[in-house]
Write a protein that holds these residues in place. Structure first.
Motif, PDB file in Angstrom:
ATOM      1  N   UNK A   3       0.903  -1.168   0.158  1.00 39.61           N
ATOM      2  CA  UNK A   3       0.077   0.144   0.004  1.00 39.61           C
ATOM      3  C   UNK A   3       0.822   1.358  -0.026  1.00 39.61           C
ATOM      4  N   UNK A   4       0.429   2.284  -0.694  1.00 39.33           N
ATOM      5  CA  UNK A   4       0.775   3.500  -0.749  1.00 39.33           C
ATOM      6  C   UNK A   4       2.314   3.694  -1.099  1.00 39.33           C
ATOM      7  N   UNK A   5       2.613   2.923  -2.306  1.00 38.90           N
ATOM      8  CA  UNK A   5       4.148   2.939  -2.807  1.00 38.90           C
ATOM      9  C   UNK A   5       3.743   3.489  -4.173  1.00 38.90           C
ATOM     10  N   UNK A   6       4.385   4.758  -4.249  1.00 37.92           N
ATOM     11  CA  UNK A   6       4.269   5.483  -5.593  1.00 37.92           C
ATOM     12  C   UNK A   6       5.367   4.978  -6.633  1.00 37.92           C
ATOM     13  N   UNK A   7       4.934   4.836  -7.789  1.00 35.91           N
ATOM     14  CA  UNK A   7       5.871   4.142  -8.776  1.00 35.91           C
ATOM     15  C   UNK A   7       5.505   4.714 -10.175  1.00 35.91           C
ATOM     16  N   UNK A   8       6.522   4.904 -11.020  1.00 37.49           N
ATOM     17  CA  UNK A   8       6.445   5.004 -12.294  1.00 37.49           C
ATOM     18  C   UNK A   8       7.488   4.371 -13.140  1.00 37.49           C
ATOM     19  N   UNK A   9       7.106   4.016 -14.556  1.00 40.03           N
ATOM     20  CA  UNK A   9       7.913   3.708 -15.262  1.00 40.03           C
ATOM     21  C   UNK A   9       7.427   4.229 -16.690  1.00 40.03           C
ATOM     22  N   UNK A  10       8.516   5.063 -17.327  1.00 40.63           N
ATOM     23  CA  UNK A  10       8.179   5.616 -18.669  1.00 40.63           C
ATOM     24  C   UNK A  10       9.357   5.524 -19.664  1.00 40.63           C
ATOM     25  N   UNK A  11       8.863   4.998 -20.691  1.00 41.78           N
ATOM     26  CA  UNK A  11       9.745   4.646 -21.857  1.00 41.78           C
ATOM     27  C   UNK A  11       9.832   5.945 -22.810  1.00 41.78           C
ATOM     28  N   UNK A  36      14.887  -1.046 -25.332  1.00 40.50           N
ATOM     29  CA  UNK A  36      14.197   0.262 -25.042  1.00 40.50           C
ATOM     30  C   UNK A  36      14.849   0.888 -23.850  1.00 40.50           C
ATOM     31  N   UNK A  80       2.411  -4.849 -17.309  1.00 41.53           N
ATOM     32  CA  UNK A  80       3.503  -3.901 -17.008  1.00 41.53           C
ATOM     33  C   UNK A  80       5.033  -4.471 -16.837  1.00 41.53           C
ATOM     34  N   UNK A  81       5.048  -5.609 -17.080  1.00 38.29           N
ATOM     35  CA  UNK A  81       6.278  -6.401 -17.034  1.00 38.29           C
ATOM     36  C   UNK A  81       6.662  -6.663 -18.519  1.00 38.29           C
ATOM     37  N   UNK A  82       5.891  -6.007 -19.547  1.00 39.97           N
ATOM     38  CA  UNK A  82       6.184  -6.368 -20.925  1.00 39.97           C
ATOM     39  C   UNK A  82       6.972  -5.142 -21.163  1.00 39.97           C
ATOM     40  N   UNK A  83       7.757  -5.277 -22.526  1.00 41.54           N
ATOM     41  CA  UNK A  83       8.617  -3.814 -22.794  1.00 41.54           C
ATOM     42  C   UNK A  83       7.611  -2.922 -23.371  1.00 41.54           C
ATOM     43  N   UNK A  84       8.289  -1.563 -22.837  1.00 46.18           N
ATOM     44  CA  UNK A  84       7.820  -0.450 -23.420  1.00 46.18           C
ATOM     45  C   UNK A  84       6.254  -0.149 -23.036  1.00 46.18           C
ATOM     46  N   UNK A  85       5.990  -0.496 -21.718  1.00 48.82           N
ATOM     47  CA  UNK A  85       4.680  -0.089 -21.252  1.00 48.82           C
ATOM     48  C   UNK A  85       4.778   0.932 -20.073  1.00 48.82           C
ATOM     49  N   UNK A  86       4.232   2.066 -20.381  1.00 49.20           N
ATOM     50  CA  UNK A  86       4.279   3.226 -19.396  1.00 49.20           C
ATOM     51  C   UNK A  86       3.279   2.931 -18.348  1.00 49.20           C
ATOM     52  N   UNK A  87       3.730   3.173 -17.034  1.00 50.82           N
ATOM     53  CA  UNK A  87       2.871   2.970 -15.832  1.00 50.82           C
ATOM     54  C   UNK A  87       3.203   3.933 -14.794  1.00 50.82           C
ATOM     55  N   UNK A  88       2.238   4.154 -14.383  1.00 44.99           N
ATOM     56  CA  UNK A  88       2.406   5.174 -12.666  1.00 44.99           C
ATOM     57  C   UNK A  88       1.134   4.729 -12.001  1.00 44.99           C
ATOM     58  N   UNK A  89       1.559   4.719 -10.639  1.00 48.10           N
ATOM     59  CA  UNK A  89       0.783   4.867  -9.546  1.00 48.10           C
ATOM     60  C   UNK A  89       1.334   5.738  -8.562  1.00 48.10           C
ATOM     61  N   UNK A  90       0.178   6.512  -8.110  1.00 47.94           N
ATOM     62  CA  UNK A  90       0.527   7.816  -7.238  1.00 47.94           C
ATOM     63  C   UNK A  90      -0.445   7.979  -6.181  1.00 47.94           C
ATOM     64  N   UNK A  91      -0.216   7.853  -5.185  1.00 50.58           N
ATOM     65  CA  UNK A  91      -0.985   7.907  -3.933  1.00 50.58           C
ATOM     66  C   UNK A  91      -1.006   9.230  -3.479  1.00 50.58           C
ATOM     67  N   UNK A 121      -6.418   3.885   1.400  1.00 50.49           N
ATOM     68  CA  UNK A 121      -5.655   4.893   0.508  1.00 50.49           C
ATOM     69  C   UNK A 121      -6.371   5.115  -0.594  1.00 50.49           C
TER      70      UNK A 121
END
Lengths: 452, 452
Positions: free
Chosen positions: A184-192, A289, B181-192, B289
């Protein structure tokens, strides 16, 4: 007092260096690596072959006594050599004081670090894939692949291990961070980014000589994309083409041998002639990538992520490894400062380093534009010239951003970023003069410095 | 022609509605849900009890013929009633034309949708946890927990299933999206956000009456936090306290019964008296949350994510469910437009909906500030008054942002967002006049409208 047991996940550059720092402090240190031992089985690729080692990284290596040994295998690069489409070369030194960065082989560096760690008593466990982390009990679960001696089949063994501290330095796709991510409450981003990269090869000449200037980082800036080359000790260069995955001119659009050939001959004529195998390399080597990852917190109870596991960045400032090594140095510094009180150290570490990691992530993205679009631009070169002039007159007050980031290892990335932003605002105004090429020598540079 | 087999993951609101849309088009539709059937085992909580259903959602329900049935269990809310610390009430209608939103029970709505889907022939499979997705072969792997009839122990069964199309509508922590999300070139963010929420309860009076105005959404704005209440059909209200997790005044700081009691009596005196069980509720109910998730692409081969699985948002615009239902409506519209050519439909869907999902995500974050800080602010109320005046004079040209988002179901979220930004710029300038409270009646409103 018995020192804590620490498990490091990932025997890459950052994890191996960190294991040395921690072993030297008297901890019981084990390193778990998913891949086989590269010293026995060879280097498993998927990442760049050579890297630019600069002051932040060297400072950390120096602290563990390895800088001198590594300098022997590193090749100094004193500046950038830009190659125009017509084959014209332009040279930009990295600093007015003879500063340089170093081309170094990723695997050589990794092996030196692992050997030194083992010599000090760090235990390495290869082919251990981390499956899960129990953050409450600081317990790791690994899957180990072993060969059955009778059938020669691989069999899977599940291993549970408790430690007092766990550090995930297992790269951009960190298993430790993935476990954090579903909490819970873990901010994360991945951007290619829209560009990928492909490695190509310029072999040494028949007599073993470098075919381009050995002591430069070579750049072929082509506006929407670029190629670079770094020297290797054997006289060869590793070229990296940074190129869009899709679009009119892209990895996807170069779908026949003829198109690839035409593209190279028209775009990089001077170097294509030096790469006899480029067509084969182009087909054989994958287009990889480029991702920026950010997360927070970096700490969950007694588990920490660092290096790429906490902050993977694009390679355009040559700072990924250097930032990871600096993570190790800062962690060690905080252990000094708080007398190994890990609760305090872990909190201080994430709070100190997070803004620096965010800053270098942004700088790295920005520098791609500078490298591919601007280093060939007249106005940009003039801008750099004016900044160099200011720096030479006021060397302590106006330090170019590249110098702060690359050479000032006592300045935080976040500070360099902030100063760089102010410099940019001032220079944007200066360069707004349409006749700046005629007027620049009359500028009152003191006034500019005072605005900082 | 045999229509495709479609597997929907998640039997929540969005998945259940979607299954109806697709079954009506003649597809073979199966829905897989991790939880037990809420119609037999009761509703498993962790999400809000009641929701605000508004025009976008109603339009979709209407298309599948359910709007009338659901209106019977929904309670119209015609405006906001703000409760000051002193117990003073201020009422703001939602629209000048008598528009309203509806308080509806999440579980009632979900059950109506599942029953209708089953009636049409959709097959539901409960207690099926999706473990992985093979995007190349459109193959799902589920873990199913079954009772051994002899030992009454639970045993786990692994099921593999191929479909032609897979749609993940499995919520903010979507298994399908995690696989992407674990595949290539997938943008993702989670923000609390820094606030969590806790649900409390205002029971009906002894005679079964509502203790507050039934047809309002009640707000207790307290600047850095707020409480809201929505009516339930049984005469009760569900209150939601949105409150910081940490800090001086926070869930963490209210660590004794005395502190909780003092806090409620001082902060919400008028309603505390109406909540006999609030101390028990406060301890019993978790502080949950609030996350915003974004990703792209939404499509991997024949697999799509939609609803919260693609774009979870914070609840402050009351649009999470409405956006998810609109996803279903738009997908259905695109299936019409492209004659069920899924390759075209999937691409068009993600390209059309992504900017709208991003817009409502931002609007929802912005509206928290409006609800908690501003609705009690004199200057903000004047601003709304001026905007209402402009709207009454130029009803087609200047439509308040809340109206566009909530009631204009033919306007895209992204369009509403863009127009809202322009209105804000214009109104910021108007409100910049320090004597606006005296001068506003003299404003040339036509000029403002022409600036749009």
């Amino acid at each position: 007092m018995q020192k804590k047991s620490i498990s490091i996940i990932g025997a890459g550059l950052v994890g191996s260096l960190l294991s040395i720092y921690l072993k030297k402090r008297g901890y019981q240190v084990s390193v778990f690596e998913r891949r086989p031992d590269m010293r026995e089985k060879g280097y498993v690729g998927g990442r760049s072959i050579n890297l630019a080692l600069s002051n932040r990284g060297i400072r950390a290596l120096n602290e563990v006594g390895l800088a001198e040994e590594l300098k022997k295998v590193a090749i100094p690069m004193h500046g950038r050599t830009m190659h125009s489409r017509e084959g014209k070369l332009t040279y930009q030194p990295y600093g007015v004081n003879g500063q340089f960065i170093n081309s170094i082989s990723r695997s050589d560096l990794n092996i030196v670090l692992m050997n030194e760690a083992e010599r000090l008593g760090v235990e390495f466990f290869f082919e251990h894939r981390c499956l899960s982390v129990d953050f409450v009990n600081t317990e790791l679960t690994f899957q180990r692949s072993t060969k059955n001696s009778q059938t020669s089949n691989n069999q899977l063994e599940i291993i549970h291990l408790k430690s007092e501290i766990v550090i995930g330095s297992d790269g951009a796709f960190s298993a430790i961070r993935q476990a954090m991510q579903v909490s819970d409450r873990f901010d994360y981003s991945q951007e290619y980014i829209k560009h990928g990269y492909k490695e190509l090869h310029i072999p040494a000449s028949d007599t073993g000589e470098f075919k381009l200037d050995k002591n430069s980082l070579h750049i072929w800036p082509r506006e929407s994309f670029m190629m670079i080359a770094l020297p290797n000790p054997d006289g060869s260069f590793t070229c990296t083409l940074f190129f869009p995955f899709e679009g009119e001119l892209s990895f996807a659009s170069l779908d026949t041998q003829t198109k690839v050939k035409t593209f190279f001959e028209e775009t990089f004529p001077d170097v294509t002639a030096l790469m006899p195998e480029y067509l084969i390399d182009f087909y054989k080597n994958p287009a990889a990538s480029l991702v920026t990852t950010k997360c927070f917190p970096w700490v969950k109870n007694n588990t920490l992520v660092m290096g790429d596991a906490a902050h993977a960045i694009v390679p355009f400032y040559g700072q990924g490894m250097n930032a990871g090594f600096e993570d190790g140095r800062i962690l060690n510094e905080l252990l000094d400062q708080y007398q190994d009180d890990w609760t305090k150290v872990l909190t201080a570490f994430q709070n100190t380093r997070k803004p620096d990691a965010d800053a270098i992530a942004q700088l790295a993205l920005d520098n791609f534009i500078e490298m591919r679009d601007l280093v060939a631009d007249e106005k940009f070169l003039l801008r750099k010239k004016i900044e160099a002039k200011i720096h030479s007159l006021f060397p302590d007050k106006w330090i170019p951003l590249y110098t702060m980031v690359t050479f000032q290892d006592d300045m935080r990335y976040s500070e360099a970023y902030t100063i760089g932003q102010r410099q940019k605002q001032i220079m944007d105004r200066v360069m707004g003069d349409p006749d700046i090429d005629k007027n620049w020598e009359k500028l009152d540079l003191k006034v500019l410095v005072d605005k900082l």
